[in-house]
Design a protein around this motif. Structure first.
Motif, PDB file in Angstrom:
ATOM      1  N   PHE A   1      -8.394 -17.436 -61.668  1.00 37.37           N
ATOM      2  CA  PHE A   1      -7.695 -18.220 -62.688  1.00 37.37           C
ATOM      3  C   PHE A   1      -7.303 -19.591 -62.149  1.00 37.37           C
ATOM      4  O   PHE A   1      -7.605 -20.622 -62.741  1.00 37.37           O
ATOM      5  CB  PHE A   1      -6.464 -17.448 -63.163  1.00 37.37           C
ATOM      6  CG  PHE A   1      -5.610 -18.182 -64.154  1.00 37.37           C
ATOM      7  CD1 PHE A   1      -5.956 -18.213 -65.493  1.00 37.37           C
ATOM      8  CD2 PHE A   1      -4.460 -18.842 -63.748  1.00 37.37           C
ATOM      9  CE1 PHE A   1      -5.169 -18.892 -66.411  1.00 37.37           C
ATOM     10  CE2 PHE A   1      -3.667 -19.516 -64.658  1.00 37.37           C
ATOM     11  CZ  PHE A   1      -4.020 -19.547 -66.001  1.00 37.37           C
ATOM     12  N   TYR A   2      -6.600 -19.616 -61.019  1.00 38.32           N
ATOM     13  CA  TYR A   2      -6.172 -20.898 -60.461  1.00 38.32           C
ATOM     14  C   TYR A   2      -7.355 -21.672 -59.892  1.00 38.32           C
ATOM     15  O   TYR A   2      -7.374 -22.908 -59.910  1.00 38.32           O
ATOM     16  CB  TYR A   2      -5.100 -20.671 -59.391  1.00 38.32           C
ATOM     17  CG  TYR A   2      -3.830 -20.075 -59.950  1.00 38.32           C
ATOM     18  CD1 TYR A   2      -3.195 -20.667 -61.034  1.00 38.32           C
ATOM     19  CD2 TYR A   2      -3.280 -18.915 -59.420  1.00 38.32           C
ATOM     20  CE1 TYR A   2      -2.037 -20.126 -61.567  1.00 38.32           C
ATOM     21  CE2 TYR A   2      -2.122 -18.365 -59.953  1.00 38.32           C
ATOM     22  CZ  TYR A   2      -1.503 -18.977 -61.025  1.00 38.32           C
ATOM     23  OH  TYR A   2      -0.359 -18.430 -61.553  1.00 38.32           O
ATOM     24  N   TYR A   3      -8.352 -20.948 -59.395  1.00 36.00           N
ATOM     25  CA  TYR A   3      -9.570 -21.589 -58.908  1.00 36.00           C
ATOM     26  C   TYR A   3     -10.245 -22.355 -60.045  1.00 36.00           C
ATOM     27  O   TYR A   3     -10.603 -23.525 -59.907  1.00 36.00           O
ATOM     28  CB  TYR A   3     -10.493 -20.514 -58.346  1.00 36.00           C
ATOM     29  CG  TYR A   3     -11.809 -21.015 -57.792  1.00 36.00           C
ATOM     30  CD1 TYR A   3     -11.927 -21.327 -56.447  1.00 36.00           C
ATOM     31  CD2 TYR A   3     -12.922 -21.170 -58.616  1.00 36.00           C
ATOM     32  CE1 TYR A   3     -13.138 -21.777 -55.932  1.00 36.00           C
ATOM     33  CE2 TYR A   3     -14.124 -21.618 -58.104  1.00 36.00           C
ATOM     34  CZ  TYR A   3     -14.231 -21.913 -56.758  1.00 36.00           C
ATOM     35  OH  TYR A   3     -15.414 -22.368 -56.247  1.00 36.00           O
ATOM     36  N   ARG A   4     -10.415 -21.697 -61.178  1.00 33.58           N
ATOM     37  CA  ARG A   4     -11.074 -22.352 -62.311  1.00 33.58           C
ATOM     38  C   ARG A   4     -10.263 -23.541 -62.803  1.00 33.58           C
ATOM     39  O   ARG A   4     -10.809 -24.596 -63.126  1.00 33.58           O
ATOM     40  CB  ARG A   4     -11.290 -21.346 -63.444  1.00 33.58           C
ATOM     41  CG  ARG A   4     -12.297 -20.258 -63.136  1.00 33.58           C
ATOM     42  CD  ARG A   4     -12.701 -19.514 -64.401  1.00 33.58           C
ATOM     43  NE  ARG A   4     -11.576 -18.853 -65.046  1.00 33.58           N
ATOM     44  CZ  ARG A   4     -11.177 -17.623 -64.776  1.00 33.58           C
ATOM     45  NH1 ARG A   4     -11.790 -16.923 -63.835  1.00 33.58           N
ATOM     46  NH2 ARG A   4     -10.167 -17.085 -65.423  1.00 33.58           N
ATOM     47  N   ASN A   5      -8.951 -23.363 -62.895  1.00 39.48           N
ATOM     48  CA  ASN A   5      -8.123 -24.465 -63.384  1.00 39.48           C
ATOM     49  C   ASN A   5      -8.130 -25.646 -62.425  1.00 39.48           C
ATOM     50  O   ASN A   5      -8.063 -26.805 -62.843  1.00 39.48           O
ATOM     51  CB  ASN A   5      -6.691 -23.980 -63.623  1.00 39.48           C
ATOM     52  CG  ASN A   5      -6.540 -23.340 -64.991  1.00 39.48           C
ATOM     53  OD1 ASN A   5      -7.534 -23.046 -65.657  1.00 39.48           O
ATOM     54  ND2 ASN A   5      -5.316 -23.118 -65.418  1.00 39.48           N
ATOM     55  N   GLY A   6      -8.189 -25.362 -61.120  1.00 36.42           N
ATOM     56  CA  GLY A   6      -8.275 -26.446 -60.158  1.00 36.42           C
ATOM     57  C   GLY A   6      -9.530 -27.271 -60.357  1.00 36.42           C
ATOM     58  O   GLY A   6      -9.500 -28.509 -60.372  1.00 36.42           O
ATOM     59  N   TRP A   7     -10.655 -26.587 -60.523  1.00 38.12           N
ATOM     60  CA  TRP A   7     -11.905 -27.307 -60.743  1.00 38.12           C
ATOM     61  C   TRP A   7     -11.936 -27.991 -62.096  1.00 38.12           C
ATOM     62  O   TRP A   7     -12.532 -29.062 -62.263  1.00 38.12           O
ATOM     63  CB  TRP A   7     -13.094 -26.361 -60.596  1.00 38.12           C
ATOM     64  CG  TRP A   7     -13.532 -26.264 -59.167  1.00 38.12           C
ATOM     65  CD1 TRP A   7     -13.473 -25.178 -58.354  1.00 38.12           C
ATOM     66  CD2 TRP A   7     -14.087 -27.325 -58.377  1.00 38.12           C
ATOM     67  NE1 TRP A   7     -13.951 -25.494 -57.105  1.00 38.12           N
ATOM     68  CE2 TRP A   7     -14.333 -26.802 -57.098  1.00 38.12           C
ATOM     69  CE3 TRP A   7     -14.376 -28.662 -58.628  1.00 38.12           C
ATOM     70  CZ2 TRP A   7     -14.876 -27.571 -56.065  1.00 38.12           C
ATOM     71  CZ3 TRP A   7     -14.921 -29.438 -57.612  1.00 38.12           C
ATOM     72  CH2 TRP A   7     -15.158 -28.883 -56.340  1.00 38.12           C
ATOM     73  N   LYS A   8     -11.304 -27.396 -63.053  1.00 36.78           N
ATOM     74  CA  LYS A   8     -11.222 -28.035 -64.366  1.00 36.78           C
ATOM     75  C   LYS A   8     -10.449 -29.347 -64.264  1.00 36.78           C
ATOM     76  O   LYS A   8     -10.828 -30.360 -64.854  1.00 36.78           O
ATOM     77  CB  LYS A   8     -10.561 -27.084 -65.357  1.00 36.78           C
ATOM     78  CG  LYS A   8     -10.529 -27.572 -66.794  1.00 36.78           C
ATOM     79  CD  LYS A   8      -9.929 -26.491 -67.682  1.00 36.78           C
ATOM     80  CE  LYS A   8      -9.648 -26.994 -69.084  1.00 36.78           C
ATOM     81  NZ  LYS A   8      -8.984 -25.976 -69.915  1.00 36.78           N
ATOM     82  N   GLY A   9      -9.351 -29.327 -63.496  1.00 36.17           N
ATOM     83  CA  GLY A   9      -8.587 -30.556 -63.292  1.00 36.17           C
ATOM     84  C   GLY A   9      -9.406 -31.632 -62.608  1.00 36.17           C
ATOM     85  O   GLY A   9      -9.324 -32.822 -62.958  1.00 36.17           O
ATOM     86  N   ILE A  10     -10.208 -31.235 -61.610  1.00 39.19           N
ATOM     87  CA  ILE A  10     -11.068 -32.195 -60.919  1.00 39.19           C
ATOM     88  C   ILE A  10     -12.125 -32.745 -61.871  1.00 39.19           C
ATOM     89  O   ILE A  10     -12.392 -33.952 -61.922  1.00 39.19           O
ATOM     90  CB  ILE A  10     -11.719 -31.540 -59.688  1.00 39.19           C
ATOM     91  CG1 ILE A  10     -10.659 -31.227 -58.639  1.00 39.19           C
ATOM     92  CG2 ILE A  10     -12.809 -32.441 -59.108  1.00 39.19           C
ATOM     93  CD1 ILE A  10     -11.142 -30.338 -57.512  1.00 39.19           C
ATOM     94  N   ARG A  11     -12.732 -31.846 -62.641  1.00 41.29           N
ATOM     95  CA  ARG A  11     -13.774 -32.270 -63.570  1.00 41.29           C
ATOM     96  C   ARG A  11     -13.239 -33.287 -64.576  1.00 41.29           C
ATOM     97  O   ARG A  11     -13.851 -34.328 -64.827  1.00 41.29           O
ATOM     98  CB  ARG A  11     -14.330 -31.060 -64.318  1.00 41.29           C
ATOM     99  CG  ARG A  11     -15.446 -31.430 -65.284  1.00 41.29           C
ATOM    100  CD  ARG A  11     -15.862 -30.220 -66.126  1.00 41.29           C
ATOM    101  NE  ARG A  11     -17.148 -30.449 -66.760  1.00 41.29           N
ATOM    102  CZ  ARG A  11     -17.314 -31.169 -67.856  1.00 41.29           C
ATOM    103  NH1 ARG A  11     -16.285 -31.744 -68.424  1.00 41.29           N
ATOM    104  NH2 ARG A  11     -18.519 -31.329 -68.376  1.00 41.29           N
ATOM    105  N   GLN A  12     -12.088 -32.988 -65.162  1.00 41.08           N
ATOM    106  CA  GLN A  12     -11.525 -33.887 -66.161  1.00 41.08           C
ATOM    107  C   GLN A  12     -11.079 -35.205 -65.541  1.00 41.08           C
ATOM    108  O   GLN A  12     -11.180 -36.264 -66.174  1.00 41.08           O
ATOM    109  CB  GLN A  12     -10.385 -33.187 -66.888  1.00 41.08           C
ATOM    110  CG  GLN A  12     -10.858 -32.029 -67.746  1.00 41.08           C
ATOM    111  CD  GLN A  12      -9.732 -31.230 -68.350  1.00 41.08           C
ATOM    112  OE1 GLN A  12      -8.548 -31.527 -68.125  1.00 41.08           O
ATOM    113  NE2 GLN A  12     -10.073 -30.202 -69.099  1.00 41.08           N
TER     114      GLN A  12
END
Length: 586
Positions: free
Chosen positions: A119-130
């Motif tokens: 969960f936090y892994y995906r959100n971290g990458w989502k933050g980087i992507r955005q």
């Protein structure tokens, strides 16, 4: 910070988005395309809010509403052993796996759900992507006031650095990605990069943000609460450099990394204090509320607090209910300070009372007889931060319903030690973050402090000592933190090794329950020495105000081996990235 949600699909992460069509590049079917977003300065500004939405809430954000301290040796989570299905119990039981991480479950999730893994892994990458999408498109946006654009760019660079830091602390080196992926990018060709390369990228982003004159030092108005500032960029850079120089991530022992870290953190410390950041005068009261926002606030220490959003209960509310004293409201005892943490607090005169343990179970302490420590009265004359952090047996809580109340954590007491989730298992309750005068869970205002000036002082002291030994600058940094707590200065004449030990002790007590210890013991590579068990004291009442106590093991753990130093990458990610190797031991 005002949270505004655009009607944009923002769910694909960098690494899970292995499909060939960019989900942000939407067809004109009533939703807004990414190109349209960046033709309007208001929508471009609002897009930054979607990046913030990927931040975890920290503090009490872990399943269920527990604290990360319970995953370290500074606390025992009292869900264990009564509720073996909860994440802390499963952590203690050694159930961490590449496809199952008990630490990585949102607070509100109950039983195991495979969709929560990473969960936090995906959100971290989502933050980087955005962040990358924003930085790649913002140049085309025309702003009425160009200084707003400059500020937003610096803010998003700091966000990108922040998300990278949070990812690599847990999982190690990640790919350094500074632009959006094209629709035909072959994810199977994407390699991991080293921790050092990630730290270099974090530093580059923070340096650029710090250099931006339009990036403010402080948030001064309530609608902007929760936004990043130049001070946050300094804090992120400081922590990244410290971690990058530490033994876990610097296995070659490259002294140059310590030298660089010391120089940059010193510059950050000077810049922060020049900008008006100061240690709050009262350690205990500092954690009771949220920072006041003004150009010259009363709280000049807080660098960043985690703002509650998305319907999550307030941090102070959850502290009252989920980390509670049974007779004073709340649902469960939550995380209670460990005996090991209690033993780490010095005597009020600066003497170290407990030098170690004679046995593996920590039931036979090595007492420094010169310190004045009395095993029958172990809570007398201790570091004031102990009294600000720990409720112990017979401690005076204050007036409750017009009468003075003392903590009754002895066997058979109203707050007595037992195996119930509602009671302490080790004789202690957590005091930090909750004002004893707060007798209603809805009256607290505290927010979790993610970064503060006290950490920067100790980051600098550690880096400078490793770089050049215990110089006067090292002493000054540690003693500044001790002076605020009304503790005496460190003794003169310490060598590098002795100073290292004192700095580590200082970090442990100064920043207890602030999500530092769990990463500190890993980057120092001492997890096998610290996390095999936690203990407490079982007190028995023998008369009015009289007690006898014995040390007891509160809980043993299977989460201390070397493979626990670095969390395994979710299996679902490795199937997409054939060039990646799983972290050691997994």
């Amino acid at each position: 910070m005002k949270r505004i949600t655009l009607n944009i699909l923002l769910i694909a992460t960098v690494l899970i988005g292995a499909c060939r069509k960019d989900p942000l590049d939407l067809m004109p079917d009533g939703r807004i395309t990414i190109d349209q977003v960046f033709t309007d300065e208001m929508m471009a500004s609002e897009y930054v809010n979607t990046i913030y939405a990927n931040m975890q809430h920290y503090g009490t954000a872990y399943n269920y509403w527990t604290m990360l301290a319970g995953y370290s040796d500074e606390a025992h989570d009292n869900d264990f052993p009564q509720d073996m299905g909860r994440a802390p119990s499963r952590w203690y039981n050694g159930e961490l796996r590449p496809n199952w991480n008990p630490m990585d479950i949102p607070a509100s999730v109950g039983a195991y759900d495979p969709t929560t893994n990473g969960f936090y892994y995906r959100n971290g990458w989502k933050g980087i992507r955005q962040s990358n999408v924003f930085l790649a498109n913002i140049d085309k946006t025309v702003f009425t006031n160009p200084t707003v654009k400059a500020r937003l760019i610096a803010e998003v660079k700091t966000l990108r650095a922040f998300f990278y830091l949070e990812l690599i602390k847990m999982y190690g080196g990640m790919p350094v990605v500074d632009k959006p992926f094209t629709v035909d990018f072959k994810f199977e060709t994407l390699p991991r990069q080293s921790f050092k390369e990630c730290v270099d990228f974090i530093k580059q982003n923070c340096d650029q943000a710090i250099a931006e004159s339009n990036f403010p030092w402080r948030i001064t108005t309530e609608p902007e609460r929760g936004r990043f500032t130049k001070a946050v960029a300094h804090a992120v850079r400081s922590q990244a450099l410290l971690f990058g120089a530490s033994p876990l991530w610097n296995p070659e022992g490259d002294a140059g990394r310590w030298t660089l870290a010391a120089a940059d953190i010193k510059q950050s410390l000077q810049a922060l204090t020049d900008a008006g950041y100061q240690l709050y005068p009262e350690y205990e009261a500092f954690f009771y509320g949220r920072s006041d926002l003004s150009p010259s606030p009363g709280d000049k220490e807080t660098i960043y607090e985690v703002k509650t959003f998305g319907g999550t209960p307030e941090f102070s509310h959850l502290m009252f209910r989920m980390h509670a004293i049974p007779t004073l409201g709340g649902d469960k005892a939550g995380c209670s300070p460990s005996q090991e943490l209690v033993d780490a607090y010095e005597m009020a005169d600066g003497q170290i009372p407990i030098l170690g343990y004679q046995d593996d179970d920590h039931l036979q302490p090595v007492i420094n007889t010169a310190s004045g420590y009395d095993e029958k009265h172990p809570y007398l004359n201790r570091d004031p931060r102990f009294y600000a952090t720990v409720w112990y047996n017979d401690a005076l809580y204050g007036d409750v319903n017009g009468k003075p109340y003392r903590i009754q954590s002895y066997v058979g007491g109203a707050d007595g030690i037992s195996n119930l989730m509602q009671r302490t298992h080790n004789g202690y309750y957590l005091r930090k973050f909750r004002n004893p005068k707060q007798l209603d869970p809805n009256t607290g205002t505290a927010l979790f402090k993610k970064y503060r000036l006290g950490e920067i002082y100790l980051n600098y002291a550690e880096a400078a000592n490793e770089a050049a030994g215990p110089t006067s600058d090292v002493y000054d940094a540690v003693n500044a933190v001790r002076a605020r707590a009304k503790m005496p200065q460190l003794p003169a004449g310490l060598n590098k090794e002795a100073m290292r030990e004192r700095i580590r002790r200082e970090r442990r007590v100064e920043m207890s329950f602030e999500e530092q210890r769990i990463w500190d013991v890993r980057r120092w590579k001492i997890l096998g020495q610290t996390d095999k068990l936690t203990t407490g004291i079982e007190w028995t009442k023998t008369g009015e105000g009289q007690f006898t106590g014995k040390r007891v093991v509160a809980g043993r753990r299977k989460s201390w081996a070397d493979n626990y130093l670095i969390i395994p990458i979710p299996t679902s990610e490795l199937t997409l990235m054939p060039l990646w190797e799983q972290n050691p031991g997994w």
